[in-house]
Design an enzyme around this catalytic site. Structure first.
Site, PDB file in Angstrom:
ATOM      1  N   GLY A  10       0.834  -1.192   0.000  1.00  0.00           N
ATOM      2  CA  GLY A  10       0.000   0.000   0.000  1.00  0.00           C
ATOM      3  C   GLY A  10       0.862   1.233   0.000  1.00  0.00           C
ATOM      4  O   GLY A  10       2.074   1.161   0.227  1.00  0.00           O
ATOM      5  N   ALA A  12       1.788   5.218   1.367  1.00  0.00           N
ATOM      6  CA  ALA A  12       1.977   5.803   2.695  1.00  0.00           C
ATOM      7  C   ALA A  12       0.618   6.126   3.300  1.00  0.00           C
ATOM      8  O   ALA A  12      -0.272   6.642   2.620  1.00  0.00           O
ATOM      9  CB  ALA A  12       2.827   7.070   2.591  1.00  0.00           C
ATOM     10  N   LYS A  16      -2.268  -0.049   5.430  1.00  0.00           N
ATOM     11  CA  LYS A  16      -1.671  -1.370   5.222  1.00  0.00           C
ATOM     12  C   LYS A  16      -1.197  -2.005   6.520  1.00  0.00           C
ATOM     13  O   LYS A  16      -1.380  -3.202   6.726  1.00  0.00           O
ATOM     14  CB  LYS A  16      -0.548  -1.315   4.180  1.00  0.00           C
ATOM     15  CG  LYS A  16       0.643  -0.480   4.573  1.00  0.00           C
ATOM     16  CD  LYS A  16       1.606  -0.290   3.404  1.00  0.00           C
ATOM     17  CE  LYS A  16       2.719   0.659   3.781  1.00  0.00           C
ATOM     18  NZ  LYS A  16       2.270   2.032   4.064  1.00  0.00           N
ATOM     19  N   HIS A  51       2.080   3.588  16.354  1.00  0.00           N
ATOM     20  CA  HIS A  51       1.968   2.203  15.883  1.00  0.00           C
ATOM     21  C   HIS A  51       1.867   1.223  17.057  1.00  0.00           C
ATOM     22  O   HIS A  51       1.060   0.287  17.021  1.00  0.00           O
ATOM     23  CB  HIS A  51       3.165   1.831  14.994  1.00  0.00           C
ATOM     24  CG  HIS A  51       2.939   2.115  13.543  1.00  0.00           C
ATOM     25  ND1 HIS A  51       2.729   1.126  12.629  1.00  0.00           N
ATOM     26  CD2 HIS A  51       2.887   3.277  12.855  1.00  0.00           C
ATOM     27  CE1 HIS A  51       2.560   1.672  11.429  1.00  0.00           C
ATOM     28  NE2 HIS A  51       2.657   2.966  11.547  1.00  0.00           N
TER      29      HIS A  51
END
Length: 173
Positions: A10, A12, A16, A51
């Site tokens: 994918g 940025a 993904k 993240h």
């Protein structure tokens, strides 16, 4: 059941990583997060924090910005590895002046030999314009070659755009 080797591509901020994390969690297996980023500034530190927060608990994180072979070899057959991401790993090697074809071959060999299921996240960089500088053009070409090699070996390849997955190869569980 998820494929032994899955590639999630994918652009940025396409969603993904979140999609790949959901795939990994859905297996119910013990999860290893193979982190390839180097935290060199505050912006990257913030991105890593986001993240980690997004992933939640239940992950064993292994930081491996350059050498992935040992971490992949150490994973057990009852585990699943999320390598996030191949683009950052490639960028690390490019900026360090390492031999990219050699490093790519070693990565592909390590994924094949890994006893665990493996999900690799990678950026699709071929949809943009031709970069205006030699380093960016070299990266784009190397990333394209890496993605082609990964996709050729993966049993499942999924492209994520705007958070929406589209299966390019194989079948989603």
């Amino acid at each position: 059941m998820l494929a032994k080797f899955t590639l999630v591509l994918g652009g940025a901020a396409s969603g993904k990583s979140a999609f790949a994390e959901e795939l990994v969690v859905s297996t119910g297996k013990s999860r290893i997060y193979l982190a390839t980023s180097q935290v060199l500034d505050d912006e990257m530190r913030d991105k890593v924090r986001r993240h980690v927060s997004q992933r939640g608990g239940g992950w064993r994180t292994v930081e491996a910005p350059f050498e992935l072979s040992d971490a992949l070899a150490a994973a057990g057959s009852d585990e699943i590895v999320l390598l996030d991401c191949a683009s950052m790993w490639l960028s690390n090697h490019l900026l360090a002046g390492n031999d990219l074809p050699d490093r790519q071959a070693a990565l592909l060999e390590a994924i094949e030999a890994c006893p665990a299921d493996v999900v690799v996240v990678s950026n699709e960089v071929g949809h943009g314009i031709v970069p205006d500088n030699a380093l960016a053009r070299r990266f784009r070409e190397a990333q394209g070659r890496l993605n082609i090699a990964l996709a050729a070996r993966a049993e499942l390849v999924v492209m994520v755009t705007a958070g929406l997955p589209m299966t390019l190869k194989g079948t989603l569980p």
